[in-house]
Design an enzyme around this catalytic site. Structure first.
Site, PDB file in Angstrom:
ATOM      1  N   ASP A  41      -8.603  -5.535  -0.185  1.00 42.26           N
ATOM      2  CA  ASP A  41      -7.995  -4.708  -1.227  1.00 42.26           C
ATOM      3  C   ASP A  41      -8.799  -4.714  -2.529  1.00 42.26           C
ATOM      4  O   ASP A  41      -9.087  -5.767  -3.096  1.00 42.26           O
ATOM      5  CB  ASP A  41      -6.579  -5.228  -1.493  1.00 42.26           C
ATOM      6  CG  ASP A  41      -5.730  -4.251  -2.258  1.00 42.26           C
ATOM      7  OD1 ASP A  41      -6.100  -3.892  -3.381  1.00 42.26           O
ATOM      8  OD2 ASP A  41      -4.677  -3.847  -1.730  1.00 42.26           O
ATOM      9  N   SER A  74      -6.604   0.665  -3.456  1.00 40.89           N
ATOM     10  CA  SER A  74      -5.428   0.304  -2.674  1.00 40.89           C
ATOM     11  C   SER A  74      -4.565   1.538  -2.412  1.00 40.89           C
ATOM     12  O   SER A  74      -5.041   2.529  -1.886  1.00 40.89           O
ATOM     13  CB  SER A  74      -4.656  -0.808  -3.381  1.00 40.89           C
ATOM     14  OG  SER A  74      -3.761  -1.441  -2.509  1.00 40.89           O
TER      15      SER A  74
END
Length: 300
Positions: free
Chosen positions: A163, A49
């Site tokens: 993510d 991320s």
């Protein structure tokens, strides 16, 4: 979890595991600055991320450029980079943001970076962790920070990627690709949670303060009706932030227990909300402070 007592030797070669945590991940810019100042040689980076964003820029030799761009970008400018994706499966497409970041960092391929780099994402269809080590750097980073509901998934090689923090908020396992090494991990979920006895607040009265601009307007359109607005402790973005934090903190705890790093640096989970990227200056300071604290405690 405390950092190991054994000091890292001067000039030691290390591999970094940079964690997920939304805007708090920008504190890892400060961490990287301190590690370099202390003479550690960073051989490889694995990031999830925002950790992938910071780690990718570092691996490309463009961390200073990313930091300077973030520092001069105002909140209103940052929000204008969030292009709406209401007809798609998320609030934003992320295309405008990635275009701006490409201009700052460039468009290298991962396999050509001067530092070994792995971006961690999650394949939604196969429900598994994916390590991206080849191809366009920005495709990998865009996939790694595609927070479900916030940014649309990115399709790579037939995989619908989102993510990496869903399964690997602290990508220690992904550092195995770099062979034998010492691992420094940066956990973005350190410290104590916010007080649970905080007073209930009127979200309607504060609407727009916690999620200004485009996010606030989206909340206005999709919030509760005017004649049935109860008082709540948290707003929409706070609920999303705390939900992600709860999930990622628990998974990171398991990852640390299974594969403890040689050194652990922890960023307080209440440093900021996950969408407050405009607070980069103070986040970098927090990262520097926590890195220095951990290195000093380890006797380095």
């Amino acid at each position: 979890m405390s950092s190991p007592a054994t000091a890292l030797p001067q000039g030691a070669s290390v591999v970094l595991a940079l964690g997920a945590g939304g805007a708090r991940g920008l504190a890892q810019i400060g961490v990287l600055e301190v590690l370099q100042e202390r003479g550690l040689y960073i051989e490889a980076v694995a990031g999830t991320s925002c950790g992938a964003l910071v780690g990718g820029a570092f691996a490309a030799g463009k961390l200073d450029e990313l930091r300077d761009w973030l520092l001069r970008t105002r909140r209103s400018q940052m929000l204008r980079l969030l292009d709406p994706g209401m007809s798609r499966p998320a609030m934003f497409t992320g295309n405008r943001l990635v275009h701006a970041l490409r201009e700052v960092v460039g468009e290298p391929r991962i396999e050509e970076l001067p530092i070994d780099f792995t971006a961690v994402a999650v394949d939604l269809l196969r429900q598994r962790e994916v390590w991206l080590r080849h191809g366009d750097l920005w495709d990998a980073l865009r996939a790694s920070f595609a927070i479900p509901g916030i940014f649309t998934p990115l399709t790579i090689a037939g995989m619908e990627l989102v993510d990496g923090g869903l399964l690997a908020p602290l990508p220690i396992t992904a550092t195995r690709m770099s062979g034998p090494h010492r691992v420094i991990a940066v956990d973005i979920h350190g410290g104590l949670p916010q007080r649970r006895d905080a007073p209930v607040r009127d979200v309607d009265a504060e609407r727009g303060k916690s999620a200004p601009g485009l996010i606030g307007r989206w909340m206005e359109r999709h919030g509760s009706s005017a004649d049935a607005r109860p008082q709540h402790r948290f707003g929409l973005m706070e609920v999303m932030s705390l939900s992600l934090d709860t999930m990622q903190e628990r998974i990171a705890r398991v990852q640390l227990a299974l594969e403890p790093p040689e050194l652990l640096i922890r960023i307080p989970r209440d440093a900021c909300q996950f969408y407050e990227f405009w607070r980069v200056a103070e986040l970098i300071d927090i990262g520097r402070r926590e890195a220095e604290k951990a290195l000093d405690a380890a006797g380095y």
